[in-house]
Design an enzyme around this catalytic site. Structure first.
Site, PDB file in Angstrom:
ATOM      1  N   THR A   1       0.677   1.303  19.037  1.00 53.52           N
ATOM      2  CA  THR A   1       1.109   0.388  17.981  1.00 53.52           C
ATOM      3  C   THR A   1       2.337   0.980  17.322  1.00 53.52           C
ATOM      4  O   THR A   1       2.478   2.200  17.214  1.00 53.52           O
ATOM      5  CB  THR A   1       0.027   0.212  16.898  1.00 53.52           C
TER       6      THR A   1
ATOM      7  N   GLU B   1      -3.954  -4.266  19.384  1.00 53.31           N
ATOM      8  CA  GLU B   1      -5.377  -3.953  19.550  1.00 53.31           C
ATOM      9  C   GLU B   1      -6.161  -5.099  20.189  1.00 53.31           C
ATOM     10  O   GLU B   1      -7.351  -4.942  20.492  1.00 53.31           O
ATOM     11  CB  GLU B   1      -6.012  -3.645  18.176  1.00 53.31           C
TER      12      GLU B   1
ATOM     13  N   LYS C   1      -0.387  -9.099  -6.169  1.00 53.59           N
ATOM     14  CA  LYS C   1      -1.342  -9.603  -7.162  1.00 53.59           C
ATOM     15  C   LYS C   1      -0.665  -9.659  -8.525  1.00 53.59           C
ATOM     16  O   LYS C   1      -0.408  -8.620  -9.147  1.00 53.59           O
ATOM     17  CB  LYS C   1      -2.592  -8.718  -7.219  1.00 53.59           C
TER      18      LYS C   1
ATOM     19  N   TRP D   1      -3.231 -14.086  -6.419  1.00 52.98           N
ATOM     20  CA  TRP D   1      -2.560 -13.600  -5.217  1.00 52.98           C
ATOM     21  C   TRP D   1      -1.281 -14.384  -4.928  1.00 52.98           C
ATOM     22  O   TRP D   1      -1.250 -15.600  -5.038  1.00 52.98           O
ATOM     23  CB  TRP D   1      -3.466 -13.758  -3.987  1.00 52.98           C
TER      24      TRP D   1
END
Lengths: 545, 545
Positions: A181, A326, A437, A442
């Site tokens: 990754t 993944e 936040k 959010w």
């Protein structure tokens, strides 16, 4: 039923036996190379013979450092089918990361594209396990290189038999490829793919995408990005014509010529490519997409206006997928269901603006950040996306510490926040660590970026969190204007534009104009770098003010 | 990659979660029943609850004796996904065979269609392991039956929770269904299907057939024939509308009405059905096939003229498949490759006259009867067809003796003789035991039958071997004339017709006219019975002459 393993070998031999005359096309700066599956199988057999003669043992790793070309496709099958493991190196990684992953994977051979061999030379002395450098050369001329020992690929494989006795009596869980990754924090983490996982990924994604032998694929997504999203395996499985564009992927005129000449029906690529292609088209670039059924985008979310413009102005369907290194990588695909076909164009674009529906064979669930329970499929309830299934990694290669964090309770914890609507379509809200936040509410940095990128004067925008005493966090927008707007665009223009696009408290107070945005090796906005460079400047100026 | 099992449970839950509103339609003599995947999942959960309450343990067998209907589809998933094994009983088997296989499989429950319960009553006392009879009843009325203890299915499952906790942490090699082959010699042999095998069979066949969620399947092939060829699993996998026609499969007018009303796009069935349907059409039967993409035929070879007539006169593509109970069952499908699309209609029909190309995931080879070596793919070299792969049986259930004969060297020896052309399309020549050797040359009984059935006065024809002093063997044709030709047709008519259709020495000297041909429980010509009944008569007459 028989105990018969799922192996990529079956795909390779099926194509060679039943579609021997179908074409594989590889485009080089010097011209286009064509051969058939029958010839490809012969050379892949020779490669396997050379690897055996070299002494490659079952499970040993060799690495490729290459763009998309026909020799890379030989490596994709020849290495795993003879028993080795192909480590695909991202050619855009930093030297530090390249050295780390080659040593960590203990690669014994490095197969290097002749166009990029010079990138390896500076750090060759740091590579502890590499015994041989093999140049993937179309020119046939050995470059002047300090790499040693070094051979030309074609010289190295020639002379071996054209029909290798590939083992079929082996474990389907044997590793076949490995990809690291692109680490945004810490060292890169290796994901080991198994034959079983890639076979199943191919069946499920090919079936869901509805692709067939009659199609023709252009592999735009690099073969070092999570198995080129599995496309070379699906295509081989059904004996499809495959086109490998090499360096042409960054030249939109060439790409459009290839699409028209080879009658490409589908292609996969990251948003960067589709944004570049769209700019090319908007500037009147020549193209003929009459053969194209579908382009697929993944890696990060596409702005809605781009999907819309591609369909309405250029007649091309852009669908999205969601996944990660993944996950082999496909988890979802944004294909409308049959009963949605009667919807209007805009509503169908709404569907393709989502990340899509989980493909069969996987389990996907969202875990609410607030309650820790499974989020509702109501199009509102946010949660971290968890995935499990036969092509989902269960651990990182030789990295128990990171594995324990990411693969808890036998689920892959993606670190992505999403919402799922009642039809099962997933929309990505943000990365857990990028979500902002503000006063207990959010803000999705991705949604805000897409809103800003809807403004005509904006080319690219990335939003990061700005610490704030009163609101805890506020969004900070880093904006690259279009060249024609660079001198005139103002912060207020963007704020005004956003007024009826997003909630009032989403509108950033701080907007920074940049000439370009830093990007990771897979083409995503590098927010880690923005936090390290832009944020301190903004905070300093704010303190001064 | 994660150690995550391939289970039919994933297909069921994927459909229920992402396609809850798609329809399942079940046609009864009393009317049409419709419900959704969401409702189907609830009832399948209740069934699983009832099975658990009954005390069904992992691996225990229960049997179904039923036509195709929605309760049978609940059994198809509810039994295997809760841990049991569904034994699908062919309702046309002889009493002797039914008693044998129910006792051999040790079935604990018998689920019986209310239309056929009376077939079980006469031999119920011979069933040693059955503890409960459950009537699959649409009428809701318990029939007057001597079966005991007996309950109505709907009463039995109601009251259990609508969301069963189906186990996912289990072995993908667990058995899920069992089907016995229609024995032409000896006792029937059981084939045990695994979750893994059926999941992989679904992905490979669905992908190859190019079917999608937008399609609509009519399940003509009985659900007791080798998993209805896997179609119910593929359809559920992609959330497709499924239509279960119950007893209507033998009523061509009803079948045509269902196809038109439900907008059926594909269906699988044995040649008997397609011959019946063709007769119905030829008599001017009402139909509307505008929604149909493809009919698939299997079980035995279709005569070419039928494929041709369906396409040219009725606009319907008939494709063939080849397989066996031991192969889940699909091995090949006669779908033309993309570059064959430019061929003329007749050449494409030639391709669909073959048994087809192996589907990906399997290994198929032909072993020459003469040399014992692998036959060439030249369209001429004959050999016994051997198959291996993840959905091919490795043994018969509790039958080591027959297993040793049929599954030698980890290949399934089909007992079928075929030839493969250079493109990989397989043509069935005959069963090893039906092939006729005349003066050292092979005669295919199947090819000769198809040639005879091409004659306008012939409805059906079966060819068996007639011992001959001079030529070792000669073909004996058993012919059923069409009603309108019954009084006038002669042996010479057929012999004259064959003159320019087959080699001269293939033309049968002996032709026997019959009113009907005996058929096996799966609708194939019962040559064993013809050898026992017709052959002695012919030999007797020959000796007299």
């Amino acid at each position: 039923m028989m105990d018969y393993p799922l192996l990529l070998t079956n795909f390779m031999q099926h194509a060679a036996k039943y579609y021997p005359g179908k074409e594989i096309v590889s485009v080089y700066a010097t011209g286009t190379f064509r051969y058939t599956y029958a010839d490809w199988y012969k050379r892949t057999s020779q490669l396997a013979g050379a690897l055996r003669a070299f002494g490659l043992q079952k499970g040993d790793r060799v690495a490729s450092f290459s763009l998309n070309n026909h020799r890379h496709l030989e490596l994709y099958f020849g290495v795993p089918c003879m028993g080795g493991v192909l480590h695909t190196l991202n050619i855009r990684l930093s030297v530090e990361h390249l050295v780390y992953i080659i040593n960590h994977a203990e690669d014994r051979i490095l197969f290097i594209d002749e166009d990029v061999y010079f990138l390896i030379e500076p750090f060759k002395d740091q590579l502890k396990t590499v015994e041989l450098y093999v140049i993937l050369s179309q020119s046939g001329v050995m470059p002047q290189t300090t790499l040693s020992p070094v051979v030309l690929y074609d010289d190295w494989i020639k002379g071996y038999p054209e029909d290798y006795d590939f083992p079929v009596d082996r474990d389907e869980n044997d590793p076949c490829l490995i990809c690291y990754t692109s680490a945004t924090t810490g060292d890169p983490k290796g994901v080991v793919y198994s034959h079983r996982g890639l076979v199943l990924h191919s069946f499920s994604t090919g079936f869901t995408m509805g692709i067939q032998e009659k199609d023709c694929a252009l592999h735009i997504v690099p073969m070092f990005h999570a198995n080129a999203w599995g496309a070379p395996f699906v295509c081989t499985l059904c004996g499809m014509k495959q086109v490998l564009p090499g360096r042409q992927i960054l030249d939109m005129a060439s790409l459009c010529r290839i699409i028209a000449e080879e009658k490409v029906t589908f292609s996969c690529g990251v948003p960067t490519i589709w944004i570049m292609l769209h700019n090319y088209l908007e500037q009147g670039g020549a193209h003929d997409f009459s053969c194209v059924n579908n382009f697929f985008s993944g890696g990060s979310a596409l702005p809605r206006h781009l999907i819309e413009s591609f369909e309405k102005k250029y007649g091309v369907i852009l669908s999205q997928g969601y996944g990660a290194t993944e996950t082999s990588p496909v988890v979802t695909l944004s294909i409308p269901k049959s009963y949605m076909q009667k919807l209007g164009t805009d509503e169908k674009i709404d569907i393709r603006t989502t990340a899509g529906l989980p493909v069969p064979g996987l389990d996907v669930k969202l875990i609410s950040l607030e309650t820790g329970k499974e989020a509702r499929m109501d199009g509102k309830d946010m949660g971290e996306i968890l995935v499990r299934g036969p092509w989902i990694a269960g651990e990182y290669y030789k990295n128990p510490q990171q594995s324990a964090v990411t693969f808890k309770d036998r689920w892959f914890h993606t670190g992505d926040i999403g919402i799922m609507n009642p039809e099962g379509y997933l929309t990505l809200v943000d990365r857990t660590k990028d979500l902002i936040k503000s006063a207990g509410e959010w803000i999705s940095s991705i949604d805000l970026e897409n809103a800003i990128m809807g403004f005509s004067g904006v080319l690219e925008a990335a939003v990061i969190s700005l610490p704030d005493v009163k609101w805890q966090e506020r969004p900070l927008a880093c904006v690259v204007p279009r060249p024609e707007a660079a001198k005139t665009i103002t912060k207020e223009d963007i704020q005004n534009y956003l007024k009826d696009k997003v909630a009032k408290w989403w509108i950033p107070d701080e907007i920074v104009f940049l000439q370009e945005l830093p990007k990771t090796s897979v083409g995503k906005f590098d927010k880690k770098k923005l936090r390290a460079t832009v944020l301190p400047e903004v905070l300093k100026n704010r303190d001064k003010a």
